[in-house]
Scaffold this active site. Structure first.
Site, PDB file in Angstrom:
ATOM      1  N   ASP A  79       0.742  -0.835   0.092  1.00  0.00           N
ATOM      2  CA  ASP A  79       0.214  -0.306   0.041  1.00  0.00           C
ATOM      3  C   ASP A  79       0.534   0.405  -0.248  1.00  0.00           C
ATOM      4  OD1 ASP A  79      -2.400   2.062   1.128  1.00  0.00           O
ATOM      5  OD2 ASP A  79      -3.348  -0.517   0.765  1.00  0.00           O
ATOM      6  N   HIS A 119      -4.678   5.267   4.449  1.00  0.00           N
ATOM      7  CA  HIS A 119      -4.862   4.334   3.490  1.00  0.00           C
ATOM      8  C   HIS A 119      -4.531   3.067   4.266  1.00  0.00           C
ATOM      9  CE1 HIS A 119      -6.258   2.376  -0.016  1.00  0.00           C
ATOM     10  NE2 HIS A 119      -6.367   2.310  -0.465  1.00  0.00           N
ATOM     11  N   ILE A 135      -9.109  -1.483  23.504  1.00  0.00           N
ATOM     12  CA  ILE A 135      -9.431  -0.224  22.966  1.00  0.00           C
ATOM     13  C   ILE A 135     -10.082  -0.041  21.231  1.00  0.00           C
ATOM     14  CG2 ILE A 135      -7.283   0.529  24.036  1.00  0.00           C
ATOM     15  CD1 ILE A 135      -5.718   0.012  21.577  1.00  0.00           C
ATOM     16  N   SER A 358     -10.378  -0.969  -1.340  1.00  0.00           N
ATOM     17  CA  SER A 358      -9.626  -1.078  -0.846  1.00  0.00           C
ATOM     18  C   SER A 358     -10.406  -1.562  -0.057  1.00  0.00           C
ATOM     19  CB  SER A 358      -9.258   0.815  -0.419  1.00  0.00           C
ATOM     20  OG  SER A 358      -8.238   0.868  -2.166  1.00  0.00           O
TER      21      SER A 358
END
Length: 585
Positions: A79, A119, A135, A358
């Site tokens: 990526d 991204h 979390i 994506s």
């Protein structure tokens, strides 16, 4: 959310033996999990002003509770950069296992350093955010190990092509990657040149990874159903006529790497259980994942398109309120999770607006990691087959698309001769994690691969491209005794000219179909697809995946029709060449 794994007799004992205390560990929650409809969807309120349709999720059900979490599986995030120190990713990141292609930076830290580069971190979280740590969010494969490769960084050195090769198989850090996620792609105005030698130069080393089992390569189909951005996204090359035709502004197979036999090309489905509005269509699709829409909420967002208020994917974001999707920048607050003013989570470490193919692609990468944990001896062909064979047919009423003259130019769902249903919107359907894991546990590896090699048609004379009832035809007989097809690749040449404006496409009148020896017809390029200007329309390399488990031996027929052409009108071009390659066992 559909079935409880405890009720599945095939899995109950097998997975219970693997649990190893997973149930106790599961007591610690992930506060944002309730918003992750793609993992568990019972129609709850999420980030977005519409609720997801019950059961539109990845079918994980009780897999995580039974410790099927991707443990032992390394996933590469190829990526623009992944924040390896993110508090909800760091425990799953392989130390010194990533690759930074940026000049001058730490070689094993591909973390983004500038605004607008969230991204890869969002993708990584969809795959493998740490679960049950108190979390944030949870990944599809929350125990998978992650590696980042930032070949798409605007500051990456070297050639992009070389960096892909490094990230896919050649680099030291890529050697133990079992699943390679590729949430990126190209949308050329015309299918680009991609030779048979180039195909082999990718497919052979890809198949040799994982000690000859082959890594699982998943790749985004593209986000070009309604638009075709060109010149740095400043212009939309797709015409209103192509958009109105409902066939997509371009086809997923126009990106040549989407057609590689080792690659699964992934479509996107939204929370209503239908094609995400942007998801690129095509015969090169394999299966679909969940990508959602845009995740806006009122009163934060003032957008007017209703799609903006349908749920997106909730995942990790670059930490802090400066550089990610979730920031304190003016106008950036579009839902209740956004900004440091959020009452849900004020860290800005998460986003509820990740979408696109994506986002869909890492949902399939995560499911692939679950499958490989369940059966690490599976090869890439086995995983491809399992995901297709267990996928769910969604949107059964997908419309048939017809030209104004009544010609079918995109057929919706069709059943091939082996009984598999295929769609140019969804491939074989939405992945189902529990069904895939169940199949994987007892799966007998596919027989050795049989490859027909590239075979070219003998063309005594050019064949005129007529109208819908008089298409140009060429045929090739495959003599290799392939009993069950796993994939088909083809190419063709014509002399047909396409006229289009500068930085624009034109709705191509050409309908390209491929018919198998068993009579199944695949719509490889629908008429009205946007195509750039050319003096002779050519498809050097494209895939059709519609023929799974059909026989490959026999006569294959390509047809090219000028759909709007009147019956008594002169042909505007000829079909001059056709080649095909059939793979299976």
């Amino acid at each position: 959310m559909r079935q409880h794994l405890s009720k599945r007799t095939v899995l109950s004992l097998a997975i219970a033996a693997m649990a190893c205390g997973g149930a106790a560990h599961a007591q610690q929650g992930d506060p944002l999990y309730r918003y992750q409809w793609h993992l568990m969807n019972y129609g709850q309120s999420v980030l977005g002003d519409t609720k997801p349709a019950v059961g539109i999720d990845l079918g994980i059900d009780d897999l995580h509770d039974y410790n099927i979490r991707g443990r032992g599986v390394v996933v590469g995030v190829v990526d623009e950069g992944m924040q390896i120190a993110h508090p909800d990713l760091a425990a799953n990141v392989v130390p010194d296992g990533s690759r930074n292609f940026n000049t001058g930076g730490p070689i094993h830290d591909p973390s983004p350093t500038q605004a607008g580069e969230g991204h890869g971190t969002a993708v990584g979280g969809i795959i493998g955010a740490v679960g049950w740590n108190g979390i944030g969010v949870r990944g599809v494969a929350p125990a998978a190990r992650l590696k980042g490769f930032n070949f798409l960084s605007p500051r990456a050195g070297g050639s992009q092509a070389d960096n892909i090769v490094y990230s896919w198989w050649d680099g030291a850090e890529a050697k133990d990657v079992a699943v390679s996620n590729n949430s990126w792609g190209a949308a050329p105005l015309l299918p680009p040149a991609f030779s048979e030698n180039e195909v082999g130069a990718f497919e052979k080393p890809m198949a040799a990874t994982r000690g000859g089992l082959g890594a699982i390569y998943v790749k985004a189909a593209g986000n070009h159903y309604n638009q075709h951005p060109v010149f740095f996204g400043l212009f939309n090359a797709c015409t209103a006529e192509t958009r109105a035709a409902n066939v997509g502004c371009t086809q997923a197979g126009f990106d040549p790497r989407n057609n590689l036999f080792n690659v699964m090309t992934i479509a996107a489905v939204n929370a209503a259980g239908v094609r995400s509005n942007y998801s690129s269509p095509g015969s090169a699709l394999w299966v679909a994942g969940l990508g959602g829409e845009y995740g806006h909420q009122k009163p934060y967002s003032t957008q007017t398109n209703p799609l903006n208020f349908d749920p997106a994917i909730v995942t990790t974001d670059v930490s802090g309120c400066v550089n990610g999707y979730n920031s304190d920048a003016a106008g950036a607050r579009l839902n209740a999770l956004d900004s440091s003013q959020s009452a849900i989570d004020n860290t800005c470490n998460y986003t509820g607006r990740m979408n696109g193919t994506s986002a869909a692609t890492p949902t399939v990468a995560g499911v692939s990691a679950l499958v490989l944990q369940a059966n690490p001896k599976l090869g890439y062909r086995d995983v491809r087959y399992i995901l297709a064979a267990t996928a769910r047919q969604i949107d059964p009423q997908q419309p048939i698309v017809k030209h104004a003259n009544g010609t079918v130019i995109a057929p919706g769902w069709t059943a091939n001769a082996a009984g598999h249903r295929f769609s140019n919107w969804y491939g074989y359907g939405l992945v189902d994690a529990t069904a895939a894991v169940e199949r994987a546990m007892a799966f007998k590896p596919l027989p050795a691969l049989l490859d027909s090699g590239w075979t070219r048609a003998t063309v005594a004379a050019p064949v005129a491209i007529g109208g819908a009832n008089a298409p140009a035809k060429l045929q090739i007989r495959i003599d290799r005794a392939i009993a069950k097809v796993e994939g088909v690749q083809l190419g063709l040449e014509t002399t047909y000219p396409i006229t289009a404006g500068f930085l624009s496409t034109a709705p191509s009148p050409l309908l390209v179909t491929l018919t198998s020896p068993s009579g199944t017809k695949s719509y490889v390029v629908p008429a009205m697809t946007g195509v750039g200007a050319t003096t002779a329309f050519t498809i050097p390399f494209i895939a059709s995946n519609a023929f799974l488990d059909e026989k490959g031996e026999g006569t294959w027929t390509v047809e090219v029709a000028d759909v709007p052409l009147a019956a008594d009108a002169a042909s505007k071009g000829n079909l001059t060449g056709f080649k095909i390659r059939v793979l299976g066992h």
